[in-house]
Scaffold this motif. Sequence first.
Motif, PDB file in Angstrom:
ATOM      1  N   CYS A   9       0.833  -1.210   0.000  1.00 46.62           N
ATOM      2  CA  CYS A   9       0.000   0.000   0.000  1.00 46.62           C
ATOM      3  C   CYS A   9       0.864   1.255   0.000  1.00 46.62           C
ATOM      4  O   CYS A   9       0.561   2.241  -0.694  1.00 46.62           O
ATOM      5  CB  CYS A   9      -0.917   0.007   1.220  1.00 46.62           C
ATOM      6  SG  CYS A   9      -2.207  -1.256   1.199  1.00 46.62           S
ATOM      7  N   LEU A  10       1.951   1.223   0.769  1.00 45.26           N
ATOM      8  CA  LEU A  10       2.837   2.382   0.863  1.00 45.26           C
ATOM      9  C   LEU A  10       3.462   2.700  -0.496  1.00 45.26           C
ATOM     10  O   LEU A  10       3.601   3.863  -0.876  1.00 45.26           O
ATOM     11  CB  LEU A  10       3.930   2.116   1.897  1.00 45.26           C
ATOM     12  CG  LEU A  10       4.773   3.310   2.341  1.00 45.26           C
ATOM     13  CD1 LEU A  10       3.915   4.326   3.079  1.00 45.26           C
ATOM     14  CD2 LEU A  10       5.915   2.842   3.243  1.00 45.26           C
ATOM     15  N   ALA A  11       3.824   1.650  -1.244  1.00 44.75           N
ATOM     16  CA  ALA A  11       4.402   1.843  -2.576  1.00 44.75           C
ATOM     17  C   ALA A  11       3.401   2.529  -3.509  1.00 44.75           C
ATOM     18  O   ALA A  11       3.752   3.462  -4.248  1.00 44.75           O
ATOM     19  CB  ALA A  11       4.842   0.505  -3.157  1.00 44.75           C
ATOM     20  N   ALA A  12       2.148   2.072  -3.462  1.00 46.82           N
ATOM     21  CA  ALA A  12       1.119   2.670  -4.319  1.00 46.82           C
ATOM     22  C   ALA A  12       0.839   4.118  -3.914  1.00 46.82           C
ATOM     23  O   ALA A  12       0.730   5.011  -4.773  1.00 46.82           O
ATOM     24  CB  ALA A  12      -0.162   1.842  -4.247  1.00 46.82           C
ATOM     25  N   LYS A  16     -10.429   5.582  -0.592  1.00 48.74           N
ATOM     26  CA  LYS A  16      -9.974   5.232  -1.935  1.00 48.74           C
ATOM     27  C   LYS A  16     -10.741   6.008  -2.997  1.00 48.74           C
ATOM     28  O   LYS A  16     -10.152   6.474  -3.995  1.00 48.74           O
ATOM     29  CB  LYS A  16     -10.127   3.720  -2.149  1.00 48.74           C
ATOM     30  CG  LYS A  16      -9.583   3.218  -3.479  1.00 48.74           C
ATOM     31  CD  LYS A  16      -9.710   1.692  -3.550  1.00 48.74           C
ATOM     32  CE  LYS A  16      -9.259   1.169  -4.906  1.00 48.74           C
ATOM     33  NZ  LYS A  16      -9.382  -0.310  -4.979  1.00 48.74           N
ATOM     34  N   ASN A  17     -12.039   6.157  -2.822  1.00 51.99           N
ATOM     35  CA  ASN A  17     -12.852   6.877  -3.806  1.00 51.99           C
ATOM     36  C   ASN A  17     -12.419   8.337  -3.935  1.00 51.99           C
ATOM     37  O   ASN A  17     -12.287   8.864  -5.048  1.00 51.99           O
ATOM     38  CB  ASN A  17     -14.334   6.812  -3.414  1.00 51.99           C
ATOM     39  CG  ASN A  17     -14.898   5.418  -3.511  1.00 51.99           C
ATOM     40  OD1 ASN A  17     -14.409   4.590  -4.279  1.00 51.99           O
ATOM     41  ND2 ASN A  17     -15.927   5.122  -2.727  1.00 51.99           N
ATOM     42  N   ILE A  18     -12.192   8.984  -2.808  1.00 52.85           N
ATOM     43  CA  ILE A  18     -11.785  10.394  -2.843  1.00 52.85           C
ATOM     44  C   ILE A  18     -10.373  10.529  -3.412  1.00 52.85           C
ATOM     45  O   ILE A  18     -10.074  11.482  -4.144  1.00 52.85           O
ATOM     46  CB  ILE A  18     -11.864  11.009  -1.439  1.00 52.85           C
ATOM     47  CG1 ILE A  18     -13.295  10.913  -0.891  1.00 52.85           C
ATOM     48  CG2 ILE A  18     -11.419  12.462  -1.469  1.00 52.85           C
ATOM     49  CD1 ILE A  18     -14.327  11.668  -1.698  1.00 52.85           C
ATOM     50  N   ILE A  56      -2.487   8.892 -14.682  1.00 50.77           N
ATOM     51  CA  ILE A  56      -3.440   7.814 -15.003  1.00 50.77           C
ATOM     52  C   ILE A  56      -2.881   6.456 -14.597  1.00 50.77           C
ATOM     53  O   ILE A  56      -3.596   5.606 -14.041  1.00 50.77           O
ATOM     54  CB  ILE A  56      -3.795   7.835 -16.507  1.00 50.77           C
ATOM     55  CG1 ILE A  56      -4.598   9.098 -16.844  1.00 50.77           C
ATOM     56  CG2 ILE A  56      -4.592   6.588 -16.903  1.00 50.77           C
ATOM     57  CD1 ILE A  56      -4.868   9.291 -18.317  1.00 50.77           C
ATOM     58  N   SER A  57      -1.598   6.240 -14.829  1.00 47.63           N
ATOM     59  CA  SER A  57      -0.981   4.965 -14.442  1.00 47.63           C
ATOM     60  C   SER A  57      -0.976   4.810 -12.923  1.00 47.63           C
ATOM     61  O   SER A  57      -1.163   3.701 -12.401  1.00 47.63           O
ATOM     62  CB  SER A  57       0.447   4.879 -14.990  1.00 47.63           C
ATOM     63  OG  SER A  57       1.274   5.893 -14.423  1.00 47.63           O
ATOM     64  N   VAL A  58      -0.796   5.908 -12.203  1.00 46.10           N
ATOM     65  CA  VAL A  58      -0.869   5.862 -10.735  1.00 46.10           C
ATOM     66  C   VAL A  58      -2.282   5.484 -10.292  1.00 46.10           C
ATOM     67  O   VAL A  58      -2.461   4.673  -9.367  1.00 46.10           O
ATOM     68  CB  VAL A  58      -0.459   7.223 -10.131  1.00 46.10           C
ATOM     69  CG1 VAL A  58      -0.737   7.245  -8.630  1.00 46.10           C
ATOM     70  CG2 VAL A  58       1.027   7.488 -10.383  1.00 46.10           C
ATOM     71  N   TYR A  71      -5.878   1.580  -7.842  1.00 51.19           N
ATOM     72  CA  TYR A  71      -7.156   0.878  -7.958  1.00 51.19           C
ATOM     73  C   TYR A  71      -6.991  -0.620  -7.732  1.00 51.19           C
ATOM     74  O   TYR A  71      -7.801  -1.255  -7.047  1.00 51.19           O
ATOM     75  CB  TYR A  71      -7.767   1.139  -9.333  1.00 51.19           C
ATOM     76  CG  TYR A  71      -9.101   0.462  -9.540  1.00 51.19           C
ATOM     77  CD1 TYR A  71     -10.272   1.032  -9.062  1.00 51.19           C
ATOM     78  CD2 TYR A  71      -9.181  -0.767 -10.203  1.00 51.19           C
ATOM     79  CE1 TYR A  71     -11.506   0.403  -9.235  1.00 51.19           C
ATOM     80  CE2 TYR A  71     -10.402  -1.403 -10.388  1.00 51.19           C
ATOM     81  CZ  TYR A  71     -11.562  -0.812  -9.902  1.00 51.19           C
ATOM     82  OH  TYR A  71     -12.768  -1.445 -10.067  1.00 51.19           O
ATOM     83  N   PHE A  72      -5.913  -1.202  -8.285  1.00 48.47           N
ATOM     84  CA  PHE A  72      -5.746  -2.652  -8.195  1.00 48.47           C
ATOM     85  C   PHE A  72      -4.962  -3.095  -6.959  1.00 48.47           C
ATOM     86  O   PHE A  72      -5.184  -4.201  -6.453  1.00 48.47           O
ATOM     87  CB  PHE A  72      -5.045  -3.175  -9.467  1.00 48.47           C
ATOM     88  CG  PHE A  72      -5.944  -3.211 -10.669  1.00 48.47           C
ATOM     89  CD1 PHE A  72      -6.944  -4.173 -10.792  1.00 48.47           C
ATOM     90  CD2 PHE A  72      -5.808  -2.270 -11.676  1.00 48.47           C
ATOM     91  CE1 PHE A  72      -7.775  -4.200 -11.896  1.00 48.47           C
ATOM     92  CE2 PHE A  72      -6.634  -2.299 -12.789  1.00 48.47           C
ATOM     93  CZ  PHE A  72      -7.624  -3.262 -12.895  1.00 48.47           C
TER      94      PHE A  72
END
Length: 569
Positions: A45-48, A108-110, A208-210, A215-216
Amino acid sequence: MEDIKVQTSRVIDVNDSQVIEKQALDDRLGDAHLNILPTKKIIVCLAALSLGLFASFADQTSITIALPAIAKDLRAETTINWAGTAALLANCVCQVLFGRLADIFGRKNILLFSLGTQAVADIGCAVSRTGVEFYIFRAIAGIGCGGTQSLTMVMLSDICTLKQRGKYQGILGAQVGLANALGPFIMAAFVEHTTWRDFYYMMIPLVISVMVTIYFLIDGKKNASQLNNVLSRKEKFKKIDYLGMFFSTASLTLLLIPISGGGSSYPWNSPLIIGMFVSGGLSFFVFIYIEWKLAELPMIPLRIFASPSLSLILGSNFLYGMAYYGFTYYLPYYLQIVRGLDSIHASIILLPLVLTQSIASIIGGTLISYFGHYKNIILMGYGLWTVSCGLLYIFNTQTNWGVIVVILLVMGVGVGWTFQPTMVAAQSQAKKSDRAIVISARNVLRSFGGSVGISIASMIVSNSLLREIRRESKNEGSILDGYLDYLKDHIYSRVDTSKLNHAQQVVVREMYMKAIKNYFYICLPLIAVCFISTIFVVDRGLQCIDEEPEQKNKDKESDIDTSSNSSRQ
């Protein structure tokens, strides 16, 4: 008389039950997002989250190195300071909202919404043809970047304990430093070899890639399910503090615009400036009343300021926001206009500040997690920062580059030991369920301070330079009046001095140096106040106020073990 007492007691009971219900809703919303993860999942999660944080800060800080080029391209030499002010103003306004909105609609949504907003804004920045268009899209980018920065910190607080947070917060702080280093550097490369617009075209696929990665990689299903058990979709929209949103936005906007434009765009005594100050002040007091009395779920509950230590921490965030953002905004002006560096070499000189900040953030976070306390780290950070601000007074048109690098190294350590550690300190002074609100309050005050800092810096630099131009116009034969008029119209641009002789070039650089140095003078008292106020902060260790100290928990566990063993005997 007895009837009156009965009615009074009923009113008190009703009010008490409403307060309890409101507090319970606050707690349930905060607890619905709590999901302490094992170390491996935290790292994923930290990486994302780090990718999103990098993209937002790279977008935010890159513009500082390109302002002269953008001003020239858009023919906005006298108004380009609004590029930074608009972004930080929007960043500040949205920070008020995102903490509570994340509680209601999910982190996550925000976060994804914020990144999407940043991508749209980057498209707009890339295709802007006028200064006004660019400022509007920079404001939209400020909304996106502000949401990403806030939600990254909030989501980290959901998945790890406060003791772990110092270490992980340091890693996120390192990402901020890295973005602050690479963002201006990449922008400078585009400015020198192609165009500043290509930087924003590059940012679009990156953001966009972030979004896809987050998301995944980040699973929000469990938290979404828990959140739906607290509030239904219809109830979520009913709980939004619409009045608070309106008046907070109005007050911040109406106060910051005259601060930025007063004295340069409009006289201080003009009806427009006075009217904005009065309207902004009234809107602010209305906002305070709404948050205090009317809002069911206030954007920033005033009860968090009941803690003196938390109030001191949040107040210092406002002050160092003023100093840091204003300094990083005008340091490139010193390097490019006064010292004559191009964009790339100016970015290289900035590296000692931002890279040291990144390394110091990791070290500071690790030390906080190891020792379980934060106050000494923050004090050392503010101490070093204060020293470096004092050393800014020796800046002139010929300051040795080695001296400048050493000053920026000292400042980098100071900034690294205050930015993220104060986040951990603020959370330790509040309830666990209030972590999103406290992070939001801390970020909005820092951003508000940054907006005020840039506005005040713009006011000081522009008015000081205009004063120097008027003074020089009385010195016959020094510089042609036509060139002085050119300077008035290009205050924030990298001016062309090729038609001037050496003596005249020195005079022009000295004029800009005096203007910029007048702003440097206010950095020292701002950070000194932060240092002094931190002395009075009570270091409670790494637990929230509704958690028992770790030693007490250990004592309880040992007592339980002892009693269980004695019962067996």
